[in-house]
Design a protein around this motif. Structure first.
Motif, short mmCIF file in Angstrom:
data_model
loop_
_atom_site.label_atom_id
_atom_site.label_comp_id
_atom_site.label_asym_id
_atom_site.label_seq_id
_atom_site.Cartn_x
_atom_site.Cartn_y
_atom_site.Cartn_z
N ALA A 139 1.25 -1.05 -0.34
CA ALA A 139 0.24 0.01 -0.37
C ALA A 139 0.78 1.27 -0.09
N ASN A 140 1.96 0.89 0.66
CA ASN A 140 2.99 2.16 0.40
C ASN A 140 3.55 3.17 -0.91
N PHE A 152 1.10 3.41 -3.56
CA PHE A 152 0.19 3.71 -3.77
C PHE A 152 -0.71 4.49 -3.17
N LYS A 153 0.66 5.60 -2.80
CA LYS A 153 -0.47 6.61 -1.63
C LYS A 153 -1.41 7.53 -2.37
N ASP A 154 -0.93 7.51 -3.64
CA ASP A 154 -1.97 8.41 -4.21
C ASP A 154 -3.76 7.65 -5.11
N GLU A 155 -3.70 6.86 -4.75
CA GLU A 155 -4.36 5.79 -5.27
C GLU A 155 -5.58 5.59 -4.89
N LEU A 215 -7.59 4.14 -0.51
CA LEU A 215 -6.27 3.66 0.02
C LEU A 215 -6.34 2.63 1.38
N VAL A 263 -7.10 -0.09 0.68
CA VAL A 263 -6.61 -1.83 0.68
C VAL A 263 -5.42 -1.94 1.40
N GLN A 264 -4.88 -1.00 1.83
CA GLN A 264 -4.07 -0.73 3.68
C GLN A 264 -4.77 -1.63 4.43
N GLN A 298 -4.62 -4.64 2.48
CA GLN A 298 -3.17 -5.43 1.50
C GLN A 298 -2.35 -7.02 1.19
N ASP A 305 -13.76 7.01 -3.98
CA ASP A 305 -12.70 6.95 -2.92
C ASP A 305 -13.10 7.05 -0.87
N THR A 317 -13.20 4.42 1.79
CA THR A 317 -12.79 5.12 2.77
C THR A 317 -13.42 4.69 4.07
#
Length: 526
Positions: A5-6, A8-11, A14, A17-18, A21, A389, A393
């Motif tokens: 996940a690190n 893809f910080k702008d994905e 996020l 995903v984190q 992951q 997004d 989240t």
């Protein structure tokens, strides 16, 4: 191999995903289905239509004969195209027949790799011009009304866009619709770029290089739609130039409907199946009207003209949860090992774009209504991406690794924090349940919340300053209680709080328990 996940910080998604992951192998976001519409806008206004007929030398009494002749010539041009390309032209007795399924069957049967697949025709409803007699004035009058006429469907394997179709209305004002699929388009882009992938229906469970594939999807935003669609019109509707000559107008292209999807690709189907029931339950039980408004980029207040509806439906392939905000929607569903989060925009006026006035190019830019025009496609993609997004989240709050009893037991007992004893939480009681639901709201998932954000949802508004200070102090004690149990944490050097990962896991479990049957709740409390 699990995704890092690190990287893809702008994905999009996020936080989601984190959370998962170890099971997620990629995230892909971009256009799904697009229904683009071409109109000769001037011909929808009676004065312009009257002027058109005068310039074309058509008498009022001869309008039907004139229009019928044009319809016959358009159909004749379609027959000529089918003969030239040696492709079938099929008449459908019912408009309910699945034209796409039939076109796919013909494509597979004849192994069509590029060009025209087939042309279909059927009678369908439409807005059309008619000449009616006015009994009061004893004169003929033009009127645009709902009726029926022959529509032609041209199915193509386009060199750039892949499988698509163009629908042509064969009567004035000759509306055109083009349906394109962003994932179909991406498949052709990846073929040219030499990117390996596995395709399943309308999604990609696995892509060899997700980053490159995402960049290709983003290139779709820069396409010159009028040029590409104009080429299709020239092939399918060669009489367009002749028909539009009296008014000298080209087709004006808009998006009648757009679907923007974020696909979270899981390592295997089983990994998604383990968490999917909890995602569905959380979305149905925890997302209210205010949260749906926030996901779609609107303020949390529901206006008098807003309609917010949540719908859970079981399909043959699984369960999908859909949130409607007026005529636009946000939904998620599973497609094999892919979790798809999708925004559908039918009415763009609910959104805003930073632009100049359309009829005043020199005017200053300001936030204005998002237009249907393809000129605002970039902004349409942006608001859609942000909506998925926010939604993902909020779904990241779900955790399914431990049982409900284990999670609930952690906060149903008193705890000590910094030498001070804090009472146990009572998730079955109204007071604590409302507190937990308030801090777990979707709009606080990104930026957190303050004392007053929660206070206004738990206490009645008051103009009495003394009463307001009492409410503020009471709210502070409640937040300290949640902090002691590790459910929330204070953001350093601010007055904001955020729900911790442990908090999201436990609060989701407790709120789910409160919705369970009396027998289950009694067992939990024991």
């Amino acid at each position: 191999m699990a995704i890092n996940a690190n990287n893809f910080k702008d994905e999009v998604g996020l936080a989601f995903v984190q959370r998962y992951q170890s099971d997620v192998i990629g995230v892909l976001h971009g256009w799904d289905r697009l229904r683009l519409q071409g109109t000769l806008r001037s011909l929808y206004y009676p004065p312009v239509m009257e002027q058109y007929l005068r310039k074309a030398g058509v008498m009022w009494k001869n309008f039907k004969t004139f229009a019928t002749t044009l319809t016959g010539r358009i159909r004749g041009a379609a027959e000529d195209l089918a003969k030239q390309q040696q492709r079938p032209l099929i008449y459908l007795a019912s408009s309910r027949a699945s034209k796409e399924d039939k076109a796919r069957q013909i494509q597979q049967r004849d192994q069509v790799k590029t060009g025209l697949i087939t042309i279909m025709s059927c009678v369908e409803p439409c807005r059309r011009w008619s000449m009616r007699g006015n009994q009061a004035t004893k004169k003929l009058e033009l009127s645009i009304e709902w009726g029926k006429c022959i529509h032609l469907y041209f199915y193509w394997i386009h060199e750039e866009l892949g499988f698509l179709h163009l629908r042509l209305q064969t009567w004035f004002p000759f509306l055109i619709q083009v349906c394109v699929n962003g994932r179909e388009w991406l498949g052709r882009q990846m073929d040219k770029a030499g990117i390996a992938y596995r395709r399943q229906d309308n999604c990609f469970p696995w892509i060899g290089d997700v980053r490159r594939a995402q960049k290709l999807m983003e290139q779709q935003q820069g396409i010159d739609w009028p040029s590409v669609l104009g080429g299709l019109v020239k092939q399918c509707h060669p009489l367009h130039r002749e028909i539009s000559r009296p008014i000298e107008r080209e087709y004006y292209w808009t998006a009648a409907q757009s679907e923007y999807a974020t696909d979270v690709m899981f390592r295997e189907r089983g990994a998604l199946e383990r968490i999917y029931p909890a995602l569905v339950h959380h979305a149905v039980m925890s997302f209210g009207a205010e949260q749906v408004m926030r996901y779609m980029g609107r303020p949390g207040r529901v206006g008098v003209n807003d309609a917010v509806v949540t719908d859970r439906r079981r399909r043959s392939v699984g369960v999908r949860v859909k949130h409607w905000l007026n005529k636009n929607s946000l939904k998620f569903y599973d497609k094999g090992s892919v979790l798809r989060d999708e925004v559908t925009i039918n009415e763009p006026k609910d959104f805003r774009v930073w632009r100049r006035a359309e009829n005043k190019p020199s005017s200053p830019k300001q936030w204005r209504v998002l237009r249907r025009s393809v000129a605002d496609f970039s902004r349409r993609a942006e608001v859609s991406r942000k909506a998925t997004d926010r939604h993902l989240t909020a779904l990241a709050a779900v955790e399914v690794k431990t049982s409900l009893a284990q999670e609930a037991a952690q906060v149903c007992r008193a705890v000590k924090c910094e030498g001070r004893r804090y009472r146990a939480l009572n998730p079955l009681g109204k007071t604590d349940a409302e507190l937990l639901a308030a801090v777990n709201r979707g709009e606080f998932a990104i930026n957190g919340f303050r004392n007053r954000d929660i206070r206004v949802r738990l206490y009645s508004p008051t103009a009495d300053q003394r009463r307001e200070r009492q409410q503020m102090a009471a709210m502070g004690r409640k937040l300290r209680l949640l902090r002691a149990h590790g459910l929330i944490a204070k953001v350093s050097k601010t007055h904001r709080y955020v729900v911790t990962e442990k908090g999201r896991r436990i609060i989701t479990a407790l709120l789910a328990a409160r919705q369970a049957s009396t027998d289950k709740l009694t067992a939990l409390a024991a």
